[in-house]
Scaffold this motif. Structure first.
Motif, PDB file in Angstrom:
ATOM      1  N   ILE A 184       5.899  -1.813 -11.702  1.00  0.00           N
ATOM      2  CA  ILE A 184       6.100  -2.876 -10.719  1.00  0.00           C
ATOM      3  C   ILE A 184       5.581  -4.162 -11.325  1.00  0.00           C
ATOM      4  N   PHE A 185       6.278  -5.276 -11.123  1.00  0.00           N
ATOM      5  CA  PHE A 185       5.780  -6.522 -11.685  1.00  0.00           C
ATOM      6  C   PHE A 185       6.014  -7.695 -10.753  1.00  0.00           C
ATOM      7  N   ASP A 186       5.376  -8.810 -11.124  1.00  0.00           N
ATOM      8  CA  ASP A 186       5.333 -10.030 -10.300  1.00  0.00           C
ATOM      9  C   ASP A 186       4.604  -9.788  -8.980  1.00  0.00           C
ATOM     10  N   ILE A 187       3.559  -8.951  -9.050  1.00  0.00           N
ATOM     11  CA  ILE A 187       2.758  -8.711  -7.845  1.00  0.00           C
ATOM     12  C   ILE A 187       1.726  -9.834  -7.665  1.00  0.00           C
ATOM     13  N   ASP A 188       1.058  -9.824  -6.531  1.00  0.00           N
ATOM     14  CA  ASP A 188       0.035 -10.832  -6.217  1.00  0.00           C
ATOM     15  C   ASP A 188      -1.274 -10.456  -6.895  1.00  0.00           C
ATOM     16  N   CYS A 189      -1.416 -10.860  -8.144  1.00  0.00           N
ATOM     17  CA  CYS A 189      -2.609 -10.524  -8.906  1.00  0.00           C
ATOM     18  C   CYS A 189      -2.743 -11.495 -10.069  1.00  0.00           C
ATOM     19  N   GLY A 190      -3.901 -12.169 -10.168  1.00  0.00           N
ATOM     20  CA  GLY A 190      -4.171 -12.943 -11.364  1.00  0.00           C
ATOM     21  C   GLY A 190      -4.073 -14.437 -11.236  1.00  0.00           C
ATOM     22  N   HIS A 191      -3.591 -15.063 -12.317  1.00  0.00           N
ATOM     23  CA  HIS A 191      -3.703 -16.511 -12.491  1.00  0.00           C
ATOM     24  C   HIS A 191      -2.588 -17.322 -11.823  1.00  0.00           C
ATOM     25  N   VAL A 192      -1.668 -16.650 -11.142  1.00  0.00           N
ATOM     26  CA  VAL A 192      -0.651 -17.343 -10.347  1.00  0.00           C
ATOM     27  C   VAL A 192      -0.867 -16.908  -8.905  1.00  0.00           C
ATOM     28  N   PRO A 193      -1.719 -17.631  -8.167  1.00  0.00           N
ATOM     29  CA  PRO A 193      -2.160 -17.184  -6.841  1.00  0.00           C
ATOM     30  C   PRO A 193      -1.055 -17.262  -5.794  1.00  0.00           C
ATOM     31  N   PRO A 194      -1.326 -16.544  -4.639  1.00  0.00           N
ATOM     32  CA  PRO A 194      -2.574 -15.914  -4.226  1.00  0.00           C
ATOM     33  C   PRO A 194      -2.700 -14.479  -4.741  1.00  0.00           C
ATOM     34  N   GLN A 195      -3.850 -13.865  -4.430  1.00  0.00           N
ATOM     35  CA  GLN A 195      -4.160 -12.551  -4.959  1.00  0.00           C
ATOM     36  C   GLN A 195      -4.506 -11.546  -3.877  1.00  0.00           C
ATOM     37  N   ILE A 196      -3.958 -10.361  -4.026  1.00  0.00           N
ATOM     38  CA  ILE A 196      -4.444  -9.212  -3.272  1.00  0.00           C
ATOM     39  C   ILE A 196      -5.799  -8.812  -3.848  1.00  0.00           C
ATOM     40  N   THR A 197      -6.674  -8.277  -3.018  1.00  0.00           N
ATOM     41  CA  THR A 197      -7.971  -7.784  -3.481  1.00  0.00           C
ATOM     42  C   THR A 197      -7.846  -6.306  -3.829  1.00  0.00           C
ATOM     43  N   PHE A 198      -7.934  -6.008  -5.131  1.00  0.00           N
ATOM     44  CA  PHE A 198      -7.837  -4.629  -5.607  1.00  0.00           C
ATOM     45  C   PHE A 198      -9.236  -4.079  -5.885  1.00  0.00           C
ATOM     46  N   ILE A 199      -9.477  -2.867  -5.440  1.00  0.00           N
ATOM     47  CA  ILE A 199     -10.777  -2.225  -5.617  1.00  0.00           C
ATOM     48  C   ILE A 199     -10.689  -1.183  -6.729  1.00  0.00           C
ATOM     49  N   ASN A 200     -11.439  -1.424  -7.799  1.00  0.00           N
ATOM     50  CA  ASN A 200     -11.484  -0.441  -8.873  1.00  0.00           C
ATOM     51  C   ASN A 200     -12.052   0.872  -8.364  1.00  0.00           C
ATOM     52  N   TRP A 201     -11.239   1.808  -8.355  1.00  0.00           N
ATOM     53  CA  TRP A 201     -11.407   3.213  -8.035  1.00  0.00           C
ATOM     54  C   TRP A 201     -11.174   3.575  -6.591  1.00  0.00           C
ATOM     55  N   ALA A 202     -10.606   2.678  -5.795  1.00  0.00           N
ATOM     56  CA  ALA A 202     -10.080   3.089  -4.497  1.00  0.00           C
ATOM     57  C   ALA A 202      -8.811   3.897  -4.734  1.00  0.00           C
ATOM     58  N   TYR A 203      -8.535   4.824  -3.821  1.00  0.00           N
ATOM     59  CA  TYR A 203      -7.270   5.552  -3.863  1.00  0.00           C
ATOM     60  C   TYR A 203      -6.229   4.696  -3.147  1.00  0.00           C
ATOM     61  N   ALA A 204      -5.108   4.460  -3.799  1.00  0.00           N
ATOM     62  CA  ALA A 204      -4.122   3.515  -3.264  1.00  0.00           C
ATOM     63  C   ALA A 204      -2.747   4.149  -3.110  1.00  0.00           C
ATOM     64  N   GLU A 205      -2.064   3.693  -2.094  1.00  0.00           N
ATOM     65  CA  GLU A 205      -0.632   3.953  -1.932  1.00  0.00           C
ATOM     66  C   GLU A 205       0.067   2.610  -1.998  1.00  0.00           C
ATOM     67  N   VAL A 206       0.893   2.439  -3.003  1.00  0.00           N
ATOM     68  CA  VAL A 206       1.587   1.165  -3.229  1.00  0.00           C
ATOM     69  C   VAL A 206       3.077   1.392  -3.047  1.00  0.00           C
ATOM     70  N   GLU A 207       3.687   0.538  -2.253  1.00  0.00           N
ATOM     71  CA  GLU A 207       5.112   0.689  -1.990  1.00  0.00           C
ATOM     72  C   GLU A 207       5.815  -0.652  -2.152  1.00  0.00           C
ATOM     73  N   VAL A 208       6.960  -0.629  -2.807  1.00  0.00           N
ATOM     74  CA  VAL A 208       7.801  -1.816  -2.957  1.00  0.00           C
ATOM     75  C   VAL A 208       9.160  -1.498  -2.369  1.00  0.00           C
ATOM     76  N   GLU A 209       9.575  -2.316  -1.421  1.00  0.00           N
ATOM     77  CA  GLU A 209      10.858  -2.116  -0.771  1.00  0.00           C
ATOM     78  C   GLU A 209      11.520  -3.465  -0.560  1.00  0.00           C
ATOM     79  N   GLU A 210      12.662  -3.657  -1.229  1.00  0.00           N
ATOM     80  CA  GLU A 210      13.434  -4.895  -1.114  1.00  0.00           C
ATOM     81  C   GLU A 210      12.572  -6.126  -1.393  1.00  0.00           C
ATOM     82  N   GLY A 211      11.752  -6.037  -2.426  1.00  0.00           N
ATOM     83  CA  GLY A 211      10.951  -7.186  -2.849  1.00  0.00           C
ATOM     84  C   GLY A 211       9.644  -7.379  -2.107  1.00  0.00           C
TER      85      GLY A 211
END
Length: 338
Positions: free
Chosen positions: A301-328
């Motif tokens: 998955i790419f062009d997500i909300d993370c990093g030097h082109v804001p805004p950013q989602i807050t990601f927790i290192n070592w949380a268990y995650a369910e990530v879904e992408v649907e129609e952008g």
């Protein structure tokens, strides 16, 4: 067992500069940010390193590490938020007192991601990749950035949902300040290499690839030992963002991570929007992602909300995650479970 800190109401925020400090002409940005947070009920403590900057760092490695260790050991400090990133955080890693790291959040990104990942891998304490202090100086925060507080207030064995932003910032306009700091003008659209909807599950690890690649082969990037000690068979989702690398340097870094076995038992990779990714001889970032998807046979998955082109989602290192992408559109559900 993985440990998750918990942000309480009226928490005390310790501000230290483990990478770059703030030059004198920009001190007002720190003051404004601290005032904003105090208005929201937080208590602020700023270390000496915040106010100094010379030769690409706020202070010597020993002084930066000592101040960080002091704030980490202080029972009156609940969370540490650096003012921003920088260039030479890696110098302090050997001076951090990992044996006495307290169960408190550290929040940041860019160069700070090297510290975040090292602490999680060395101690099993979750860390938070997201906004920095300077970007909290606005009259208000956009909906995506503002989630840092609800995310860090999530309790162990609870979960938190975040959604992709509606718009992102194409470029900085420092001479034309916005009430929410960012100028959100471009439509956000999360993409996948397969051009299909994607759903992935796993434990989150990641950061700025420019920085965390330098942990490979050091005591601070031992993903294999961390996996054996803390992982109960769960796959990993790597989230990565590129600050300055062109496409061939990005490719080299990803191959290095693969050869270091960081991508073993990986269920998917996510890449943030980037101001870099300059093509080399028609080798585009999409080519990089496609090559990686072909080699690893996992969703990307790419062009997500993370990093030097804001805004950013807050990601927790070592949380268990369910990530879904649907129609952008993207959703990230993080579970604070051991």
């Amino acid at each position: 067992m993985i440990t998750y800190p918990h942000l309480k109401n009226g928490a005390s925020i310790g501000v230290t500069a483990p990478s770059s400090g703030i030059p004198a002409e920009l001190h007002k940005l720190v003051t404004i940010a601290c005032n904003r947070l105090e208005q929201r009920g937080f208590r602020m403590t700023c270390g000496d390193t915040v106010w100094t900057q010379n030769k690409a760092k706020s202070a010597s490695a020993v002084k930066r590490a000592a101040e960080f260790n002091t704030l980490m050991a202080d029972n009156e400090i609940d969370i540490i938020i650096p003012p921003w990133g920088g260039e030479l955080l890696i110098e302090i890693l050997e001076h951090i007192d990992y044996e006495n790291i307290r169960n408190k959040w550290i929040l940041g990104y860019s160069d700070i991601s090297g510290l975040l990942l090292a602490i999680t891998l060395k101690t099993g304490i979750a860390t938070a990749h997201g906004t920095n202090l300077i970007d909290l100086r606005g009259e208000f925060s956009d909906e995506t950035t503002a989630m840092w507080q609800p995310v860090l207030s999530t309790k162990t064995d609870e979960s938190i949902l975040q959604r992709s932003s509606e718009q992102f910032q194409k470029e900085w306009q420092h001479d034309d300040p916005s009430p929410c700091v960012f100028h959100l003008s471009e439509k956000t659209y999360w993409k996948t290499v397969s051009n299909r909807n994607v759903k992935i599950q796993g434990r989150l690890l990641g950061g700025c690839i420019d920085i965390i690649r330098h942990l490979i082969g050091t005591p601070f990037g031992d993903v294999q030992s961390f996996r054996k000690k803390y992982i109960n068979g769960d796959p990993v989702i790597w989230y990565l963002e590129n600050c300055e690398l062109n496409t061939t340097d990005l490719r080299r870094s990803l191959v290095q991570m693969k050869l270091a076995r960081w991508f073993e038992h990986c269920s998917g990779l996510m890449f943030g929007r980037s101001p870099a990714n300059t093509p080399v001889e028609n080798y585009t970032v999409e080519d990089v992602y496609q090559d990686l998807a072909d080699e690893l046979d996992i969703p990307i998955i790419f062009d997500i909300d993370c990093g030097h082109v804001p805004p950013q989602i807050t990601f927790i290192n070592w949380a268990y995650a369910e990530v879904e992408v649907e129609e952008g559109k993207g959703t990230v559900v993080q579970y604070f479970c051991s």
